[in-house]
Motif scaffolding. Sequence first.
Motif, PDB file in Angstrom:
ATOM      1  N   LEU A  11      18.495  -4.736  40.052  1.00  0.00           N
ATOM      2  CA  LEU A  11      18.134  -3.762  41.412  1.00  0.00           C
ATOM      3  C   LEU A  11      18.574  -2.479  41.112  1.00  0.00           C
ATOM      4  N   ILE A  12      19.667  -2.072  40.715  1.00  0.00           N
ATOM      5  CA  ILE A  12      20.380  -0.710  40.637  1.00  0.00           C
ATOM      6  C   ILE A  12      19.820   0.080  39.520  1.00  0.00           C
ATOM      7  N   GLY A  13      19.768  -0.701  38.252  1.00  0.00           N
ATOM      8  CA  GLY A  13      19.539   0.210  37.006  1.00  0.00           C
ATOM      9  C   GLY A  13      18.162   1.129  37.150  1.00  0.00           C
ATOM     10  N   PRO A  14      17.251   0.256  37.531  1.00  0.00           N
ATOM     11  CA  PRO A  14      15.816   0.887  37.764  1.00  0.00           C
ATOM     12  C   PRO A  14      15.799   1.995  39.027  1.00  0.00           C
ATOM     13  N   LEU A  15      16.578   1.931  39.968  1.00  0.00           N
ATOM     14  CA  LEU A  15      16.590   2.717  40.910  1.00  0.00           C
ATOM     15  C   LEU A  15      17.360   3.967  40.676  1.00  0.00           C
ATOM     16  N   ILE A  16      18.427   3.887  39.770  1.00  0.00           N
ATOM     17  CA  ILE A  16      19.203   4.953  39.123  1.00  0.00           C
ATOM     18  C   ILE A  16      18.346   5.709  38.265  1.00  0.00           C
ATOM     19  N   MET A  17      17.369   4.845  37.397  1.00  0.00           N
ATOM     20  CA  MET A  17      16.339   5.659  36.644  1.00  0.00           C
ATOM     21  C   MET A  17      15.275   6.486  37.367  1.00  0.00           C
ATOM     22  N   GLU A  18      14.814   5.608  38.611  1.00  0.00           N
ATOM     23  CA  GLU A  18      13.906   6.552  39.467  1.00  0.00           C
ATOM     24  C   GLU A  18      14.309   7.703  40.015  1.00  0.00           C
ATOM     25  N   GLN A  19      15.552   7.647  40.470  1.00  0.00           N
ATOM     26  CA  GLN A  19      16.053   8.865  41.232  1.00  0.00           C
ATOM     27  C   GLN A  19      16.453   9.750  40.373  1.00  0.00           C
ATOM     28  N   LEU A  20      16.816   9.476  39.013  1.00  0.00           N
ATOM     29  CA  LEU A  20      16.965  10.570  37.963  1.00  0.00           C
ATOM     30  C   LEU A  20      15.644  11.289  37.588  1.00  0.00           C
ATOM     31  N   LEU A  21      14.749  10.368  37.668  1.00  0.00           N
ATOM     32  CA  LEU A  21      13.453  10.994  37.291  1.00  0.00           C
ATOM     33  C   LEU A  21      13.031  11.945  38.127  1.00  0.00           C
ATOM     34  N   ALA A  22      12.991  11.506  39.475  1.00  0.00           N
ATOM     35  CA  ALA A  22      12.656  12.388  40.686  1.00  0.00           C
ATOM     36  C   ALA A  22      13.421  13.840  40.854  1.00  0.00           C
ATOM     37  N   ILE A  23      14.725  13.627  40.432  1.00  0.00           N
ATOM     38  CA  ILE A  23      15.394  14.852  40.452  1.00  0.00           C
ATOM     39  C   ILE A  23      15.218  15.660  39.337  1.00  0.00           C
ATOM     40  N   LEU A  24      14.846  15.012  38.154  1.00  0.00           N
ATOM     41  CA  LEU A  24      14.642  15.947  36.865  1.00  0.00           C
ATOM     42  C   LEU A  24      13.319  16.578  37.053  1.00  0.00           C
ATOM     43  N   VAL A  25      12.292  16.014  37.760  1.00  0.00           N
ATOM     44  CA  VAL A  25      11.057  16.654  38.086  1.00  0.00           C
ATOM     45  C   VAL A  25      11.274  17.894  39.116  1.00  0.00           C
ATOM     46  N   GLY A  26      12.201  17.741  40.004  1.00  0.00           N
ATOM     47  CA  GLY A  26      12.435  18.524  41.079  1.00  0.00           C
ATOM     48  C   GLY A  26      13.078  19.677  40.303  1.00  0.00           C
ATOM     49  N   LEU A  27      13.967  19.590  39.159  1.00  0.00           N
ATOM     50  CA  LEU A  27      14.717  20.412  38.502  1.00  0.00           C
ATOM     51  C   LEU A  27      13.532  21.120  37.698  1.00  0.00           C
ATOM     52  N   ALA A  28      12.638  20.490  36.922  1.00  0.00           N
ATOM     53  CA  ALA A  28      11.615  21.114  36.154  1.00  0.00           C
ATOM     54  C   ALA A  28      10.546  22.087  37.039  1.00  0.00           C
ATOM     55  N   ASP A  29      10.307  21.402  38.250  1.00  0.00           N
ATOM     56  CA  ASP A  29       9.503  22.209  39.120  1.00  0.00           C
ATOM     57  C   ASP A  29      10.275  23.787  39.496  1.00  0.00           C
ATOM     58  N   ILE A 162       6.134   3.172  38.082  1.00  0.00           N
ATOM     59  CA  ILE A 162       5.086   4.170  38.570  1.00  0.00           C
ATOM     60  C   ILE A 162       5.680   5.530  38.901  1.00  0.00           C
ATOM     61  N   SER A 163       6.974   5.716  39.066  1.00  0.00           N
ATOM     62  CA  SER A 163       7.758   6.949  39.295  1.00  0.00           C
ATOM     63  C   SER A 163       7.681   7.837  37.903  1.00  0.00           C
ATOM     64  N   ILE A 164       7.808   6.888  37.020  1.00  0.00           N
ATOM     65  CA  ILE A 164       7.572   7.559  35.560  1.00  0.00           C
ATOM     66  C   ILE A 164       6.355   8.285  35.471  1.00  0.00           C
ATOM     67  N   LEU A 274      20.835  21.041  41.913  1.00  0.00           N
ATOM     68  CA  LEU A 274      21.888  20.316  41.189  1.00  0.00           C
ATOM     69  C   LEU A 274      22.688  19.413  41.940  1.00  0.00           C
ATOM     70  N   ALA A 275      22.733  19.635  43.038  1.00  0.00           N
ATOM     71  CA  ALA A 275      23.984  18.685  44.003  1.00  0.00           C
ATOM     72  C   ALA A 275      23.219  17.031  44.019  1.00  0.00           C
ATOM     73  N   CYS A 276      21.990  17.336  43.797  1.00  0.00           N
ATOM     74  CA  CYS A 276      21.206  15.870  43.754  1.00  0.00           C
ATOM     75  C   CYS A 276      21.744  15.197  42.663  1.00  0.00           C
ATOM     76  N   PHE A 277      21.814  15.619  41.545  1.00  0.00           N
ATOM     77  CA  PHE A 277      22.670  15.039  40.282  1.00  0.00           C
ATOM     78  C   PHE A 277      23.992  14.295  40.549  1.00  0.00           C
ATOM     79  N   ASN A 278      24.700  15.382  41.112  1.00  0.00           N
ATOM     80  CA  ASN A 278      25.990  14.916  41.489  1.00  0.00           C
ATOM     81  C   ASN A 278      26.126  13.466  42.432  1.00  0.00           C
ATOM     82  N   VAL A 279      25.371  13.301  43.098  1.00  0.00           N
ATOM     83  CA  VAL A 279      25.382  12.021  43.788  1.00  0.00           C
ATOM     84  C   VAL A 279      24.170  10.739  43.532  1.00  0.00           C
ATOM     85  N   LEU A 280      23.476  11.173  42.406  1.00  0.00           N
ATOM     86  CA  LEU A 280      22.346  10.432  41.833  1.00  0.00           C
ATOM     87  C   LEU A 280      22.730   8.785  42.132  1.00  0.00           C
ATOM     88  N   PRO A 281      23.699   8.496  41.294  1.00  0.00           N
ATOM     89  CA  PRO A 281      23.965   6.805  41.515  1.00  0.00           C
ATOM     90  C   PRO A 281      24.212   6.499  42.754  1.00  0.00           C
TER      91      PRO A 281
END
Length: 445
Positions: A11-29, A162-164, A274-281
Amino acid sequence: MLYSNKDLKKLIGPLIMEQLLAILVGLADTVMIAGEGEAAMSGVSLVDTINILIINIFAALSTGGAVVAGHFLGQKDSENACKSAWQLMLFSIVSSVVITVLFIGFHSFLLSLIFGQVEAAVMENAKTYLVLTALSICPLAIYNACAALFRAMGDSKTTMYISILMNGLNVVGNAVLIYGAKIGVAGAAVSTSFSRVAAMIIILIFMFNENRVINFKGQVTGRMDGSLIKKILHIGVPNGLENSLFQLGKILLLSLVTTFGTYAIAANSICNALACFNVLPGTAINFALLSVAAVCIGAGEYEQARYYTKKLMLIAIGSVTAISLVFLIFAPQLVGIYRASEETTQMAVQVLRWHACMAMIAWVPSFTLPNTLRAAGDVIMPMIIAILSMWIFRIGTAYAFSYFFDMGLLGVWIAMTIDWAFRAICYGVRYHGNKWERIMEKNRG
C-alpha cells in the motif's frame, strides 16, 4: 491482524512513488516556467495556491467517500461500498462543474480581490493560467475520488501507474508547448489540463471493472442517495471546511508575501515546491493510515487501529527526519536548481532550513495522527482545533512577525510551524483518550 507487513508495503510503496512523481512534475513545471522569467513563475505560483484550495476541497470529499466505503469493506458489505462509491462520484461531478463555471466567469475579480497588489505582468500570467487550468477541475475531482476508492481497496499500485502516465504527459506537454511552441504560461496550463483529462478517462475504465471489490458496474444513476451522501458529507464537509479554511489562510499569507516583493514571491514558490519533498513519505503514509484505520474501525477492531497508527507514525517520523537532515545540509544546492536571483536564493535557503528543522519535530503528529480520528468519524473537534490554530497562530503570528518584528518571509514560515506544534499537542490529547472510539460506536449504532 487485518494487515501484514507485506500488505502495508504494497500500500505505502506505490503511494510514496505516486507522491514523488507528483512533486517531481510540480518541480519540473516550476523549473520549466522559470525560464520565462520570475513574473511568469510568480503568476503560476499564485494560481497554484488557489488550485490547491480546490484540490483540497475535493480531496476532503474523496476522504469522506473512501472512509465510508472502507467501513463497509470492514463489515464485508461490498454492495453498499459500491453504492457509496458512485454517490461520491456523482456528488464530485456536480460540485466540480459548479466551481468550474464560477472560476472561469469570475477569474479577473477573484485574482484582483486576492492578489490586487501584484505587478501587472504577474497578474496577466495568473489570469491565463487560472482560466486554462479551471477547465480541468472536474476531471481532477473525478480522478481524486476514484484514487481514494482504490486506496480504500488497498490497491495503490494502479493509481501509481496512472500517475506515472499523467505526470509523463504533463512534462512532455510542457516541453512541447513551452519550449517548442513557445506559448509560455498558457502552454504549462494546457499541458496540465490535458494530462488530468487523460488520467480521468483511464481510472474510470478501471472503476467499471466488476472484478474489483469496489466498482461502478450497475451503479450508474443520476439520483442521489440521501443517506449515503449524508454519511460521506459527515466526514467530507468538516474535513473539507478545515482544508478550505486552511488553504484560504495560506492565500491570505500569500497576499502578505506579495507585499514583500517579487523576490519573496519567487522564494516562497521555490520553498513550497521543495518542502513537499521534505514531507513526501509522511504524505503518502497519511493516505495509507486513513485507509487502514477506516477498515479496522469498520470491523470494530479499535486496538488494531491504534496499533497501525503507532506503527505508521513511527515510520513517517523516521523517514521525514532522514530527509530533513539532507535538506539542512544541501539546501543551497537544492535551491540552486531554480537558477533564481541571489536575493531569492538566500531567502529560500533560510526558509527551507527552518522548515526542515521543524518537520522533524511537529509535522507527523500534526498531519498524520488526525487521520485516525477522521477514519472513526471524529471530525468536528479536529476541524475546530485546526481552524482556531490556523487563525490564531499561523495567520495572527505571521502578521505580527511581519509588521512588528520585520521578519519578512521567514516570519511567515515560522508562524506556520508554530501552528503545527499547537495542533500536534491537541491531536495527541484527543487521540490518547477514547472519545473517537465512542463517536464511532454511536455512528455504528
